[in-house]
Motif scaffolding. Structure first.
Motif, PDB file in Angstrom:
ATOM      1  N   UNK A   2       0.857  -1.196   0.000  1.00 42.46           N
ATOM      2  CA  UNK A   2       0.000   0.000   0.000  1.00 42.46           C
ATOM      3  C   UNK A   2       0.890   1.243   0.000  1.00 42.46           C
ATOM      4  N   UNK A   3       0.649   2.127  -0.944  1.00 44.22           N
ATOM      5  CA  UNK A   3       1.495   3.310  -1.005  1.00 44.22           C
ATOM      6  C   UNK A   3       1.052   4.357   0.003  1.00 44.22           C
ATOM      7  N   UNK A   4       1.995   4.831   0.807  1.00 47.33           N
ATOM      8  CA  UNK A   4       1.703   5.897   1.762  1.00 47.33           C
ATOM      9  C   UNK A   4       2.353   7.190   1.295  1.00 47.33           C
ATOM     10  N   UNK A   5       2.883   7.157   0.105  1.00 47.75           N
ATOM     11  CA  UNK A   5       3.698   8.287  -0.349  1.00 47.75           C
ATOM     12  C   UNK A   5       2.826   9.299  -1.091  1.00 47.75           C
ATOM     13  N   UNK A  10       6.052  12.600  -5.219  1.00 47.19           N
ATOM     14  CA  UNK A  10       6.644  11.697  -6.205  1.00 47.19           C
ATOM     15  C   UNK A  10       6.797  12.413  -7.539  1.00 47.19           C
ATOM     16  N   UNK A  11       5.763  13.158  -7.914  1.00 42.50           N
ATOM     17  CA  UNK A  11       5.828  13.854  -9.200  1.00 42.50           C
ATOM     18  C   UNK A  11       6.948  14.897  -9.194  1.00 42.50           C
ATOM     19  N   UNK A  12       7.036  15.647  -8.104  1.00 45.27           N
ATOM     20  CA  UNK A  12       8.079  16.684  -8.043  1.00 45.27           C
ATOM     21  C   UNK A  12       9.465  16.055  -8.060  1.00 45.27           C
ATOM     22  N   UNK A  13       9.629  14.998  -7.293  1.00 44.97           N
ATOM     23  CA  UNK A  13      10.940  14.342  -7.266  1.00 44.97           C
ATOM     24  C   UNK A  13      11.282  13.765  -8.630  1.00 44.97           C
ATOM     25  N   UNK A  14      10.224  13.341  -9.349  1.00 43.43           N
ATOM     26  CA  UNK A  14      10.447  12.835 -10.707  1.00 43.43           C
ATOM     27  C   UNK A  14      11.042  13.916 -11.593  1.00 43.43           C
ATOM     28  N   UNK A  15      10.578  15.135 -11.429  1.00 38.81           N
ATOM     29  CA  UNK A  15      11.122  16.233 -12.241  1.00 38.81           C
ATOM     30  C   UNK A  15      12.573  16.508 -11.831  1.00 38.81           C
ATOM     31  N   UNK A  59      15.718  10.199  -4.533  1.00 46.61           N
ATOM     32  CA  UNK A  59      14.903   9.730  -3.403  1.00 46.61           C
ATOM     33  C   UNK A  59      15.677   9.851  -2.096  1.00 46.61           C
ATOM     34  N   UNK A  60      16.960   9.610  -2.186  1.00 39.99           N
ATOM     35  CA  UNK A  60      17.781   9.657  -0.975  1.00 39.99           C
ATOM     36  C   UNK A  60      18.033  11.098  -0.534  1.00 39.99           C
ATOM     37  N   UNK A 304      11.254   3.503  -4.363  1.00 42.85           N
ATOM     38  CA  UNK A 304      12.449   3.802  -3.559  1.00 42.85           C
ATOM     39  C   UNK A 304      12.059   4.481  -2.242  1.00 42.85           C
ATOM     40  N   UNK A 305      11.146   5.447  -2.341  1.00 40.79           N
ATOM     41  CA  UNK A 305      10.743   6.144  -1.113  1.00 40.79           C
ATOM     42  C   UNK A 305      10.122   5.177  -0.118  1.00 40.79           C
ATOM     43  N   UNK A 306       9.285   4.295  -0.635  1.00 39.12           N
ATOM     44  CA  UNK A 306       8.649   3.311   0.252  1.00 39.12           C
ATOM     45  C   UNK A 306       9.687   2.409   0.910  1.00 39.12           C
ATOM     46  N   UNK A 307      10.620   1.947   0.091  1.00 40.80           N
ATOM     47  CA  UNK A 307      11.623   1.019   0.629  1.00 40.80           C
ATOM     48  C   UNK A 307      12.461   1.704   1.701  1.00 40.80           C
TER      49      UNK A 307
END
Ligand code: TPP
Ligand code: MG
Length: 775
Positions: A2-5, A10-15, A59-60, A304-307
Motif C-alpha cells: 500500500x502506497x503511503x507516499x 513523487x511527481x516533483x521528485x520525478x522532475x 529519493x535519498x 524507492x521512497x517506500x523502501x
C-alpha cells in the motif's frame, strides 16, 4: 504494498530526477565537446553510470536522508552529486563547467579537493563501500565512549555499482562487520547488471542476497517499479513478470537498447501463444512498452521512497535496486555504454525533450514554468541535505612534551613501542583516552598486547575473558566492553587500512579526534596498499606501525621479509615514513605522529620497526633531536671536509657503527649519518629543488645541509635493510659518489650473522663498499 507516499511529492521528485540526469549529462558533454581542448585527450565522464542512479539519489538526497547520515557515492556518479549541490546552491556553475579541468570539480567525489561537502572520497571501486561499514563501527565506538549522543547517530550509506560486488574487499569487510555487529549501515546497489566491460554474470542472480543475509543483513530487492507491479497484476501480466525474472542480463540489456519494437517482437515470440498476455502487450504502443519493461525498482521514485521509509531500525541493510545503465539516454542498456558519450545531436534532442531552450542548459529549472520551478526550488531548499549539519571542529588534544621510553642498554624498537604505549595507557594523559589501537590478528606479535591488557577490547556487548575467569595463566588478559580501546580484526590487512581510514576521519566526520594506531607485519602493508592509499587520499589521520621488517626478522625467512616497504613509505603522499634505530628516536617520532595527526597541514605516519635488540647509544644532549625529526642526524659527526661517510637507516646501525669504528683509522674524519626518515629527506630535497622555480627561493634542504659537512668529492656508503634505492639517491644531492648496500632479492631463513653476510649488510660489506669508492 500500500502506497503511503504523497503523489505530488513523487511527481516533483520525478522532475528533479530528470533534472539531475540532464545536468550530469550536460556537465560531461560540456567538458568533452564544448570546452576547448588543448591536449587532444578525451576528457571522459560517465553519462550512463549517472543516468542509472539519478532516481536513487533523488529519493535519498531529497527525501530519505537524515541530518547525520553520511554517504559514499559510487565514483562514476560524481557529476550527479555535484548537480544535487548545484540545485542546493552549494556548487557553482564555474565548477561544473570546469569538470575534470584544473581546479574544477573532480572526476570522482573527493573530500579534500571538491568544494562541496563530500563525506567519503571514492574512486577505487569497493573501498568507498567498505569504509561506510567501518565508519558505522567508529560511530558506535564514539557513542560507547560518550563522545556522541546516541540520538545523533546517522546511517553510513554507500551508493554502489553492482560490479563493486566483485571486489574481494567487500567480503572481507562483510565478515569483519558481522563480527563487530555493526549497525546503521545501508548499501544501496545500483543493480544495472553492467560493469565496465560487459553485462554481469547471470549465475550471481540471488547469490548476493544469500551472502548478505548470511552475514546478518536485511536484503531489500527492488526489482519492479510501481507501473510494472500494476500491469503485471492484470490478467496475462504475471507471465511478463516471470519472463523478466528468467531473462538473461545480456538479453534484457540488448532489448532495452533496441527499444519498443524489439521488446514486442521478443515478448510475442516467447509469450504470444497466451492470448491474455498478447492482448495486454497490445495495449501498449512501442514507446510505452519500452517504458514499461524498464520500469525497474531503482528508477521508480515511489518504490524507492517506500523502501527507504520501511527500512526502520538499525539493522544493516542492502538494497538491490534494479536499474538500466544509461536509463533515459540513447545508449541505455548497450553493453559498451560505460564510457559512452552522447553526440551533439543526441544531447540536443534530450534537451529539447525536457523543454530546455538552447542557451538555458545550465539553468537549474529551465523550461518548467515559473510556478513549477518555484515549487521545486522550495522542495529542494526544504530537503534534508539543505538542513544537514556539519560536525563541529574537533577540540585539539594535548600531546605530552615528551613520551617516556624504556631505559635499558639493549632494546628493540618493537618492544619499546609496546612499552611506550603501555606507559601511555597507564598514564592519565587525555591523549591516552583517545588512542584506538587495531591490528589484523597480529596484536600480540607486534607488542600491542600490553596496551590491550590495560585498555580492553572495544565491544558493544560485554565479552568476558574466559581464560581469566578460569584463572588459566595467560599474558593476554583481554575483556571486551564499550570502553575498550582496541578494535580486534581478523587477518585481512585491507580491513586494517579501511578501519584506520574510518577512525582517522573521526574528526571531520563526527567532530571528535581519535588517534588510531594500527600494527601490521611490514611485508603485509603491500596486501592493503590500495586501501592505505585510499585512506591517505582522503586525509585520514593515523599511525601505522609495521614490524618486524626486512631481512632482520631472521629465522622467519624470505616469505615474511619486507624489501620494498621503504619505497612505499617514500612514495605515499599523506604518510611520513620514519625508521628509528634507537628507542629514544622512536619516542620522538611517536610523539610527532600524534601531533601530526591533528595539525591542519598534518597527515599520517608510518614507523618501520624491528624485533632486533641492539645496544642503545649514550646521548650527551638532545641536540640530535631537531635533525632526527627532519630525517637524519650525524651520529658521528665528520671532520670538516671529510672524504667519506657511512649513511645508515634502522636495524643495521650496529653494523654501521662497528664499520665506522674500524674505518676511522683509514679514513680520518669519516662520518656516520643516521637517516631516520629517507622519506622526509627526499621530500625536502625535491621541495628545495622545486622551490627555486615555484617561489623563487632556493634554500638548502636538510639532506644538503647534512652532506655539506663533507667534501664535495666525498664518497657515501649507504646501507638499509630494504631497497637500496631508499638511500642511494643521496649521492645526487651534492654530486657525491655512492656505493649503496641494501636488499633487492628475496631472503631466506637464517640467523643475522649468516643473513647479513650473504646479503651484504654486515661490517665487511661496508668495508668493501668503501674500498670500492676509494680504490
Ligand atoms: C579498483 C578499481 N578497478 C577498476 C576501476 C575501473 N572501473 C571503473 S568503473 C568500473 C566498473 C563499474 O561498474 P559498476 O560498479 O557496476 O558501476 P556502474 O555500472 O554503475 O557504472 C571499473 C572496472 C576502478 N575505478 N577501480
Ligand atoms: Mg553496473
Amino acid at each position: 504494498m500500500m502506497s503511503k507516499i504523497d503523489p505530488d511529492l513523487v511527481a516533483s521528485l520525478g522532475v528533479i530526477e530528470t533534472r539531475l540526469r540532464w545536468l550530469s549529462s550536460w556537465t560531461i558533454h560540456n567538458a568533452n565537446h564544448l570546452r576547448e581542448s588543448r591536449d587532444g585527450l578525451k576528457v571522459g565522464g560517465h553519462q550512463a553510470s549517472c543516468a542509472s542512479i539519478t532516481a536513487i539519489m533523488t529519493a535519498l538526497y531529497f527525501h530519505a536522508l537524515g541530518p547525520n547520515d553520511k554517504v559514499a557515492v559510487k565514483p562514476h556518479a560524481g557529476p550527479v552529486l555535484h548537480a544535487i549541490h548545484y540545485l542546493l546552491g552549494n556548487q557553482s556553475l564555474d565548477q561544473l563547467q570546469r569538470f575534470r579541468g584544473f581546479g574544477g570539480m573532480q572526476s570522482y567525489p573527493s573530500r579534500t579537493k571538491d568544494i562541496i561537502p563530500v563525506d567519503f572520497s571514492t574512486g577505487s571501486v569497493g573501498l568507498g563501500v567498505a569504509i561506510t561499514a567501518f565508519a558505522s563501527l567508529v560511530q558506535d565506538y564514539l557513542i560507547a565512549h560518550g563522545e556522541l549522543d546516541p540520538s545523533e547517530a546517522g546511517r553510513m550509506i554507500a551508493l554502489m555499482g553492482d560490479a563493486e560486488l566483485d571486489e574481494g574487499n567487500i567480503y572481507e569487510c562483510l565478515i569483519e562487520a558481522y563480527k563487530h555487529d555493526i549497525r546503521n549501515c545501508w548499501w544501496i546497489v545500483d543493480y544495472n547488471r553492467q560493469s565496465l566491460d560487459h553485462t554481469t554474470a547471470d549465475r550471481m542472480f540471488n547469490r548476493f542476497d544469500d551472502i548478505f543475509a548470511t552475514c546478518g543483513w536485511r536484503v531489500v530487492t527492488l526489482k519492479q517499479g510501481k507501473q510494472q507491479r500494476e500491469v503485471f497484476a492484470r490478467p496475462g501480466g504475471a507471465a511478463i513478470g516471470e519472463w523478466i525474472d528468467r531473462c538473461p542480463n545480456a538479453d534484457f540489456a540488448a532489448l532495452t537498447y533496441q527499444g519498443g519494437a524489439a521488446w514486442r517482437a521478443r515478448l510475442l515470440a516467447d509469450l504470444g501463444a497466451e492470448a491474455q498476455t498478447a492482448g495486454l502487450i497490445a495495449t501498449f504502443d512501442d514507446e510505452a512498452l519500452a517504458a514499461l519493461m524498464t520500469n525497474l525498482g531503482g528508477h521508480c521514485i515511489e518504490t524507492l521512497l517506500e523502501a527507504f521509509a520501511e527500512a526502520e531500525g538499525d539493522t544493516p541493510s542492502l538494497f538491490i535496486a534494479y536499474t538500466v545503465k544509461g536509463y533515459g539516454l540513447p545508449f541505455a542498456g548497450h553493453k559498451d555504454n560505460h564510457a559512452g558519450l552522447m553526440n551533439s545531436t543526441q544531447i540536443e534532442s534530450l534537451r529539447d525533450s525536457l523543454g530546455i531552450a538552447p542557451g538555458a542548459e545550465w539553468e537549474p529549472y529551465a523550461g518548467l514554468g515559473d510556478n513549477a520551478a518555484a515549487g521545486l526550488k522550495a522542495l529542494v531548499e526544504a530537503s534534508p541535505l539543505a538542513r544537514a549539519r556539519l560536525p563541529q571542529a574537533a577540540i585539539p588534544v594535548p600531546v605530552p612534551p615528551r613520551l617516556p621510553f624504556p631505559d635499558g642498554k639493549e632494546q628493540s624498537t618493537q618492544a619499546a613501542f609496546g612499552r611506550i604505549l603501555l606507559d601511555l595507557a597507564k598514564s592519565g594523559e587525555p591523549l591516552a583516552d583517545r588512542i584506538v589501537t587495531t591490528s589484523p590478528d597480529v596484536t600480540v606479535s607486534t607488542n600491542l598486547g600490553a596496551f590491550v591488557n590495560q585498555r580492553g577490547l572495544f565491544r558493544r556487548q560485554e565479552l568476558h575473558d574466559v581464560f581469566a575467569a578460569a584463572k588459566i595463566p595467560t599474558a593476554q588478559k583481554w575483556s571486551g566492553h564499550g570502553a575498550g580501546q582496541h578494535v580486534e580484526l581478523g587477518i585481512a590487512e585491507n580491513n586494517l587500512f579501511l578501519v584506520l581510514a574510518a577512525l582517522g576521519l573521526a574528526a571531520p566526520l563526527f567532530g571528535t579526534r581519535l588517534f588510531p594506531v594500527g600494527t601490521v607485519y611490514d611485508p603485509f602493508i603491500a596486501r592493503g596498499l590500495d586501501a592505505l592509499n585510499y585512506a591517505c587520499y582522503q586525509d585520514a589521520r593515523f599511525l601505522l606501525v609495521a614490524t618486524p621488517s626486512g631481512l632482520t626478522l631472521g629465522p622467519e625467512g624470505g616469505a615474511h621479509q619486507s624489501i620494498n616497504a621503504p619505497l612505499i613509505g617514500m612514495g605515499q603522499p599523506g604518510l611520513t615514513y620514519f625508521e628509528p634505530a634507537f628507542v629514544d628516536e622512536l619516542a620522538l617520532f611517536m610523539r610527532r605522529a600524534f601531533e601530526h595527526m591533528q595539525a591542519t597541514d598534518g597527515g599520517s605516519t608510518y614507523l618501520r620497526l624491528t624485533t632486533r635488540v641492539i645496544e642503545q647509544v649514550d646521548r650527551p644532549d638532545d641536540g640530535w633531536e631537531a635533525d632526527a625529526l627532519q630525517g637524519g642526524y650525524w651520529l658521528k659527526r665528520p671532520a670538516v671536509g671529510a672524504e667519506a661517510a657511512i649513511v645508515a637507516t634502522g636495524a643495521i646501525l650496529p653494523e654501521a657503527l662497528a664499520a665506522w669504528q674500524e674505518l676511522h683509522d683509514d679514513i680520518p674524519g669519516i662520518g656516520l649519518l643516521n637517516v631516520t626518515s629517507p622519506d622526509l629527506l627526499h621530500r625536502g630535497w625535491s621541495a628545495a629543488r622545486a622551490g627555486r622555480w615555484v617561489n623563487g627561493r632556493s634554500e638548502a634542504c636538510h639532506a644538503a645541509k647534512l652532506l655539506a659537512a663533507l667534501s664535495p668529492t666525498a664518497g657515501l656508503v649507504t646501507i638499509i635493510d630494504g631497497s637500496p634505492g631508499a638511500l642511494s639517491w643521496l649521492g645526487g644531492v651534492r654530486g657525491q659518489r655512492v656505493s649503496p648496500l641494501g636488499i633487492d632479492r628475496f631472503g631466506q631463513t637464517g640467523d643475522l650473522p649468516d643473513l647479513y653476510r650473504e646479503y651484504r649488510l654486515d661490517k665487511q660489506a661496508i668495508f668493501d663498499a668503501a674500498a670500492e669508492l676509494f680504490l
